[in-house]
Design a protein around this motif. Structure first.
Motif, PDB file in Angstrom:
ATOM      1  N   ALA A 120      -8.017 -41.163  -7.653  1.00  0.00           N
ATOM      2  CA  ALA A 120      -8.839 -40.259  -6.611  1.00  0.00           C
ATOM      3  C   ALA A 120      -7.855 -39.915  -5.534  1.00  0.00           C
ATOM      4  O   ALA A 120      -6.910 -40.838  -5.195  1.00  0.00           O
ATOM      5  N   HIS A 121      -7.891 -38.898  -4.861  1.00  0.00           N
ATOM      6  CA  HIS A 121      -6.666 -38.426  -3.651  1.00  0.00           C
ATOM      7  C   HIS A 121      -7.543 -37.453  -2.831  1.00  0.00           C
ATOM      8  O   HIS A 121      -8.635 -36.748  -3.455  1.00  0.00           O
ATOM      9  N   ARG A 122      -7.247 -37.390  -1.782  1.00  0.00           N
ATOM     10  CA  ARG A 122      -7.792 -36.523  -0.829  1.00  0.00           C
ATOM     11  C   ARG A 122      -7.795 -35.080  -1.038  1.00  0.00           C
ATOM     12  O   ARG A 122      -8.586 -34.294  -0.836  1.00  0.00           O
ATOM     13  N   GLU A 123      -6.510 -34.702  -1.805  1.00  0.00           N
ATOM     14  CA  GLU A 123      -6.228 -33.380  -2.039  1.00  0.00           C
ATOM     15  C   GLU A 123      -6.502 -33.218  -3.722  1.00  0.00           C
ATOM     16  O   GLU A 123      -5.691 -33.857  -4.393  1.00  0.00           O
ATOM     17  N   LYS A 124      -7.207 -32.268  -3.902  1.00  0.00           N
ATOM     18  CA  LYS A 124      -7.328 -32.084  -5.430  1.00  0.00           C
ATOM     19  C   LYS A 124      -6.116 -31.548  -6.130  1.00  0.00           C
ATOM     20  O   LYS A 124      -6.029 -32.110  -7.114  1.00  0.00           O
ATOM     21  N   ALA A 125      -5.075 -31.074  -5.671  1.00  0.00           N
ATOM     22  CA  ALA A 125      -4.267 -30.521  -6.185  1.00  0.00           C
ATOM     23  C   ALA A 125      -3.172 -31.732  -6.326  1.00  0.00           C
ATOM     24  O   ALA A 125      -2.210 -31.509  -7.372  1.00  0.00           O
ATOM     25  N   ALA A 126      -3.278 -32.814  -5.594  1.00  0.00           N
ATOM     26  CA  ALA A 126      -2.312 -33.608  -5.703  1.00  0.00           C
ATOM     27  C   ALA A 126      -2.521 -34.543  -7.103  1.00  0.00           C
ATOM     28  O   ALA A 126      -1.820 -35.183  -7.380  1.00  0.00           O
ATOM     29  N   LEU A 127      -3.951 -34.302  -7.498  1.00  0.00           N
ATOM     30  CA  LEU A 127      -4.392 -35.202  -8.550  1.00  0.00           C
ATOM     31  C   LEU A 127      -3.597 -34.585  -9.717  1.00  0.00           C
ATOM     32  O   LEU A 127      -3.352 -35.407 -11.007  1.00  0.00           O
ATOM     33  N   LEU A 128      -3.153 -33.600  -9.888  1.00  0.00           N
ATOM     34  CA  LEU A 128      -2.342 -32.841 -10.882  1.00  0.00           C
ATOM     35  C   LEU A 128      -1.045 -33.594 -10.905  1.00  0.00           C
ATOM     36  O   LEU A 128      -0.814 -33.917 -12.044  1.00  0.00           O
ATOM     37  N   ALA A 129      -0.463 -33.766  -9.914  1.00  0.00           N
ATOM     38  CA  ALA A 129       0.767 -34.517 -10.122  1.00  0.00           C
ATOM     39  C   ALA A 129       0.502 -35.940 -10.292  1.00  0.00           C
ATOM     40  O   ALA A 129       1.341 -36.490 -11.024  1.00  0.00           O
ATOM     41  N   GLY A 130      -0.487 -36.519  -9.922  1.00  0.00           N
ATOM     42  CA  GLY A 130      -0.787 -37.803 -10.197  1.00  0.00           C
ATOM     43  C   GLY A 130      -0.851 -37.972 -11.491  1.00  0.00           C
ATOM     44  O   GLY A 130      -0.212 -39.240 -12.323  1.00  0.00           O
TER      45      GLY A 130
END
Lengths: 791, 291, 157
Positions: free
Chosen positions: A105-115
């Motif tokens: 989980a992350h605050r920003e949806k787009a960061a999840l892609l990288a995650g």
């Protein structure tokens, strides 16, 4: 029961329809909670193996992420269905591609892609099995390496989730009688039929938003999940195990749901648990929405099947006995396979009088993502096989397909293969006559036979006769013990409280119709509450074509109870105006504070069912149908299309003509897709055509005019005599279409989906080697989605 | 949605000249995006390799249909809807009008451009078979000037075109030379609408006294690029399509087509199916020439 | 790198600051809080994201924000007037054209676009006009009827 229907039987506006046409209906992805984070799933890239290591790439700032592993699960690492073999998150073993391993989980949806892209998992791969045959082979060969599922307390054995045997009488006697029947039969007809997986393809993908409350010590005290689903209480149950919480601390709310068809019956237990775990870990609400590619690759599909028929028949077309063997591919975990198998088993003999029946059925394990519920739930598979087989039997005996049916239909007073007495009127012969009449069957058969001689486009007609059991099997409804409540709102309007969900099929509308009619007030005056498990009782899951009949009946009873209470307590007259009702309601509230009336399930008539022997009253009632397909097969392109479809069914009582028509038309459309378009292309257990471009659903330009005809024979179980109709239309189209294709081309096809590539192979196959059929589709060549797309 | 949009640059230079200048200064660095019906799908599925894009969708200089006495000149930025709405194309170049009508849905036709369709260079693209049959030419533009080449020389290999890194497709020109010619086009997709081609055939023939004087055949999904079926053309050129000779002509054409076509098995269809149907479509076309 | 985009949405001037490649769909839903436009596939196949851009039907999941700069947009929120249903919406409601409702916004906009170009469409034109909008619930029959009724209703006006 009211003498005359004034509201049931009409077509008032859909209860939530205005919001839908305005674009104001809120689906889960339209919602946001303050401080909400987003969640994603890290999934297995292999079909089977052991997880060796998990690497988190150092370039990512992992402190910004919440990470959930199996070890974080406070309760049991299981998604409970019927047994507990299905992990919530994989620990050491993975058993199918896309199996969930970690959650981020992350605050920003787009960061999840990288995650997600930055987690690398190394596996020790193990051999997998990917078809029914491979799974069976492993057991037959005692190949320990390919026993992928060991067995369970639910009646499973190696690689086999469940097995059933259905005998029309005592097993020993029936075996003897069958042997004798086959011995003396004029003809023995054998056939093998295959159906493929099918993706539910609701236009709204799976999604939820979860919240978690913790105490000062960090222990979870409650969870709340809202989202797209069919069965809020199923998710409640799943959460109680995952979080080790009582039911009252697991709140689930259904949001407006954009299609489900069974695909959101059991699966929300997975995504709901995942989002709740992330909420627990990060301390914020977490939204998880699958995109289309993930939804198609990772969630449940219809069970593929293989059915073998062996039929003894006399030379005048009397069915003497059948031996049916069913195998379903359940995927990697049991989930609902035992129940799908059960329905497949019971529907296998169809609407016919069989002196002797044996059905042996099993659901096997493969390394595919677990298969699950999809409208029809085993019956489409069995009825496809049966109705194709009946045409074959007819041909062998030398009878027209409709004549063979005519000579063998069950009728009023007969007993089904499970020994259920059909004491409600059943007239399949009449349905057949009418269906043939409505579709202009005889004239078209003759015309096509003539025209086909000189045309590259071959046209044909085909029929399917079938039934579908409404409600849960046997004692299932008693076990569900459904409760419905109707209460008064402060303004005097009645509100229905059920956990039954609306997802397009009309739950809200028909239940409000029933209540309105029972209360003798206008439909517009009745309200139905959003299914929030903190507010509504458990009226059972919204599945199995049970809502209109079972839950509707409960709404009728609860409403009647409420009306009686107002009559007794507020002097409401036997005949009242809407205003008088409101006045009485307000007076009652003034005096007593609240009014909430309950009704709990009671079988209208005793239901005797033996789960072990598959004997007795399998379902409270059946809807009966005859469908007729008209097809055109273009021998230049080998494409088959349906040019007209007639769907005739007897459904007890049509509660809402527009909705009922819509249900049948929609189901027929899905059935056409099942037959001719919707192929899942697998590679080592992974769905490779997991995009709408490559998973072909019929568009408006592909479907014919669908003519819907109804008959009504009121049944005692449902309000105003209604039976269930939600799943019925899924059963008939595929066999009717393939029967029509055989009529048109003279070639027999026994596998669906039937693609032009498959027709091509058979049409040209007498001189060419077997190649070029849809089994040859190359799952590695994705066409437009190859990685190197650039300008 | 599988891409982080913050990782992409997109700018819209104000003029064609400005675009040419930008791609001349940094050849190969930018992807040109017109209607976005291909590249945005790549973005959505996480497969858009190019991080820097130049929008040409707004350029009026690229969106035109100019009719001269000899040809119809279609700007690369012309949408499929524009093509469908142009009466002269429906009248004189019906194969192109037809191809535009079965490219995607109405919504995608409103955005997709003929330039994008050609330059994306999918072997399954819908307009190339017609353009090949019509012997279209393409005009390529750069700061260095313009050059016009026959369209059949545009596709070099799988998704590889003749465009130099500093060049942009400016226009497609189709000769107005087909009065009296017979025209045939058929697409076989995965369904009736909004479908990618499994195989498509466009046929153009001049028939006099039952003899094929001239013939052009274009095909989709029979090779790694749109295919001009010169083998099949050569086999039937000059042959008779009289009823009594038709069988023979068809057989020669089919055999030649089978030799030059190299279809594949992919996720949508199989090589054998494509071959068989291509032959059937060719036969259907030739039979129509006979009536 | 964000850029300023100016849009006229349902008659109202709006301005947002977004990455130029942000999908118009997401600009509508996230930046303008107009959640009536839906995402069904992200590939331009299902039509759930359809809106009218400068009077033409487009799939907003395939339009980068920069290309919508200066555009006139009509979303489902702009089809009704002050809570009064447009005839198309009324006909969908009365004829069972919406079941689960997720395809409905896109379907209504596609219908709006169709009737604009073909005020009295044939069944074939309706099928073609709506072929880019997938509906999994209805089998399209109720939708065709809704469209035909809407054409009659609009014609009568």
């Amino acid at each position: 029961m009211p003498e005359h229907d004034q509201i049931v039987g009409t077509s008032p506006l859909r209860k939530e329809g205005r919001a839908k046409v305005l674009g104001q209906a809120k689906y889960v992805d339209d919602l946001s909670l303050p401080g909400m984070w987003h969640g994603a799933t890290v999934r297995s890239t292999i079909a089977r193996g052991l997880i060796r290591t998990i690497h988190f790439a150092p370039e990512v700032d992992w402190s910004e992420f919440a990470i959930v592993r199996a070890s974080d699960i406070p309760g049991e690492n299981t998604i409970v269905h019927l047994t507990k073999d299905h992990p919530c998150l994989a620990t050491q073993e993975v058993n199918h591609p896309e199996e969930p391993i970690l959650l981020l989980a992350h605050r920003e949806k787009a960061a999840l892609l990288a995650g997600v892209a930055s987690v690398r998992i190394d596996y020790d791969e193990l051999p997998g099995v990917f078809t029914i045959e491979q799974s069976e082979q492993a057991v037959a060969n005692n190949d320990a390496e390919r026993i992928i599922w060991e067995g369970s307390d639910y009646g499973g054995t190696a690689n086999c989730f469940k097995q059933y045997a259905l005998y029309s009488g005592e097993s020993g006697e029936t075996e003897d009688s069958l042997a004798a029947a086959f011995e003396t039969a004029d003809y023995i007809v054998e056939g093998e039929y295959h159906t493929g997986a099918q993706e539910q393809l609701y236009i709204e993908p799976n999604g939820v938003i979860a919240e978690c409350e913790k105490d000062a010590q960090g222990n979870v005290i409650s969870v709340c999940v809202q989202g797209s689903m069919q069965c809020p209480y199923y998710l409640v149950h799943a959460l109680t195990l995952v979080f080790n919480l009582p039911e009252g601390k697991c709140r689930v709310i259904q949001t407006e749901t954009g299609g489900a068809f069974g695909g959101k019956e059991d699966f929300p237990s997975v995504i709901g648990s995942h989002a709740a775990l992330l909420a627990m870990k990060c301390g914020h609400p977490v939204k998880m929405i699958y995109d289309r590619a993930e939804d198609m690759a990772a969630t449940t599909k219809r069970h593929p099947s293989r059915t073998r028929h062996r039929t003894a028949v006399s030379k005048d077309g009397k069915l003497l006995g059948c031996e049916i063997e069913i195998a379903l591919d359940g995927g990697a975990y049991a989930t609902l396979s035992p129940v799908v198998l059960s329905r497949a088993t019971i529907h296998a003999p169809g609407p016919y009088k069989w002196p002797f029946v044996r059905v042996r059925a099993k659901a096997v394990a493969t390394n595919l993502p677990p298969h699950g519920a999809f409208r029809g739930f085993g019956a489409p598979q069995s009825l496809f096989a049966l109705e194709r087989h009946m045409d074959k039997v007819a041909r062998v005996v030398g009878l027209a397909p409709e004549e063979l049916r005519r000579r063998n239909f069950l009728a009023t007073g007969d007993r089904t293969a499970t020994g259920q007495l059909l004491d409600e009127p059943v007239d399949m012969e009449r349905l057949l006559e009418r269906a043939l009449d409505e579709s202009n069957y005889d004239a078209k058969l003759a015309r096509f036979a003539e025209e086909n001689r000189s045309s590259a486009i071959k046209r044909g007609m085909g029929i399917a006769a079938f039934m579908h059991g409404s409600g849960f099997t046997g004692s299932g409804e008693r076990r569900l013990n459904s409760v419905v409540q109707v209460e008064l709102l402060p303004d005097g309007r009645p509100q229905i409280l059920v956990s039954s969900t609306e997802f397009g099929q009309g739950t809200n509308t028909i239940l409000c119709q029933v209540a309105a009619q029972s209360l003798q007030i206008p439909y517009e005056q009745v309200v139905i509450a959003q299914p929030d498990t903190h507010m509504v009782p458990n009226s059972g899951p919204t599945v199995a074509s049970r809502t209109a009949m079972i839950v509707g009946k409960l709404v009728e009873r609860a409403s009647t109870h409420l009306l009686d209470t107002l009559r007794a307590g507020s002097g409401l007259a036997l005949s009242h105006t809407p205003e008088q009702f409101t006045k009485a309601a307000l007076a009652y509230l003034d005096k007593h504070g609240s009014l909430r009336c309950s009704a709990r399930y009671e079988p209208v008539r005793p239901v005797e069912w033996n789960d072990e022997l598959f004997h007795g009253d399998a379902y409270p009632t059946y809807a009966w149908a005859v469908y007729v397909a008209e097809v055109a097969v273009d021998l230049n392109t080998y494409s088959a299309s349906v040019t007209r479809f007639d769907a005739l069914q007897e459904v007890g009582r049509i509660m809402h003509p527009v909705l009922a028509k819509g249900q049948i038309e929609g189901g027929v459309a899905q059935g056409i897709g099942y037959a001719l378009y919707e192929k899942c292309v697998w590679k080592d257990g992974r769905m490779m055509n997991n995009q709408m471009t490559n998973y072909i659903m019929p568009t408006s330009a592909d479907l014919p005019e669908i003519h819907v005809h109804f008959e009504e024979v009121p049944c005692v179980h449902g309000p105003s005599g209604a039976k269930g109709i939600g799943e019925l239309p899924m059963d008939g189209p595929a066999p009717a279409i393939l029967n029509a294709i055989e009529n048109a081309t003279g070639i027999s096809f026994d596998t669906i989906p039937l693609l032009p590539e498959d027709i091509f192979v058979k049409v040209s196959g007498f001189t060419n080697p077997e190649h070029g059929g849809s089994g040859e589709l190359d799952p590695d060549r994705l066409g437009e989605f190859l990685p190197e797309v650039n300008a | 949605m599988r891409s982080d949009v913050t990782g992409y640059e997109l700018n819209a230079p104000p003029s064609l000249q400005a675009v040419l200048t930008q791609i001349a200064s940094e050849p190969g660095r930018h992807a040109l995006i017109a209607g976005g019906t291909e590249l945005m799908v790549a973005l959505n599925t996480g497969r858009l390799a190019s991080r820097s894009l130049i929008s040409i969708q707004h350029l009026r200089e690229l969106r035109f249909i100019r009719v001269t006495t000899d040809a119809v000149h279609i700007g690369a930025g012309t949408t499929f809807t524009d093509i469908r709405r142009k009466e002269i194309i429906a009248r004189e170049l019906p194969m192109l009008a037809q191809a535009a009508s079965w490219t995607g849905s109405i919504a995608n036709q409103n955005r997709g451009t003929i330039g994008g369709n050609i330059c994306n260079a999918s072997p399954a693209a819908d307009t190339p078979p017609a353009l090949l049959a019509y012997k279209a030419s393409v005009t390529l533009l750069s700061l260095r000037g313009e050059r016009t080449i026959p369209y059949e020389e545009f596709h070099l290999a799988y998704k590889k075109t003749a465009l130099e890194p500093d060049e942009i497709l400016y226009s497609v020109s189709v000769p107005r030379a087909y009065e009296g010619w017979r025209q045939y086009i058929r697409k076989v997709g995965t369904r009736n609408a909004q479908a990618i081609s499994k195989i498509a055939l466009a046929g153009l023939a001049l028939v006099r006294s039952d003899e094929i004087q001239e013939i052009r055949i274009g095909a989709a999904s029979l090779a790694d690029r749109p295919l001009r079926c010169v083998g099949a053309e050569g086999a039937v050129r000059g042959r008779s399509v009289a009823q009594s000779d038709l069988e023979g002509t068809v057989r020669l054409g089919s055999a030649a087509l089978a030799r030059e076509a190299k279809p594949i098995d992919d996720i949508r269809s199989t090589a054998m199916y494509r071959s068989a149907v291509a032959a059937n479509l060719l036969e259907e076309f030739l039979r129509q020439l006979s009536s | 790198m964000k850029c300023g985009i100016q849009l006229a949405v349902n008659g109202e001037e709006r301005r947002v600051n977004v990455p130029p490649m942000k999908r118009l769909l997401d600009v509508l839903r996230e930046d303008l809080h107009l959640t009536g436009t839906k995402e069904g596939c992200g590939e331009g196949e299902c039509g759930a994201c359809a809106v009218l851009m400068n009077g033409e039907l487009v799939n907003s999941c395939l339009v980068p924000a920069l290309q919508a700069n200066g555009a006139r947009l009509c979303t489902i929120e702009g089809v009704s007037t002050e809570g009064r249903l447009h005839p198309i919406q009324q006909c969908f409601l009365e004829n069972g054209g919406a079941q689960c409702g997720i395809c409905t916004p896109g379907m209504i906009l596609a219908t709006h676009h169709l009737l604009d170009k073909h005020p009295t469409p044939t069944l074939e034109q309706i099928q073609e006009g709506l072929a880019g909008n997938l509906c999994r619930c209805t089998g399209y029959m109720r939708i065709f009827e809704a469209v035909q009724k809407a054409a009659e209703a609009q014609h009568a006006i």
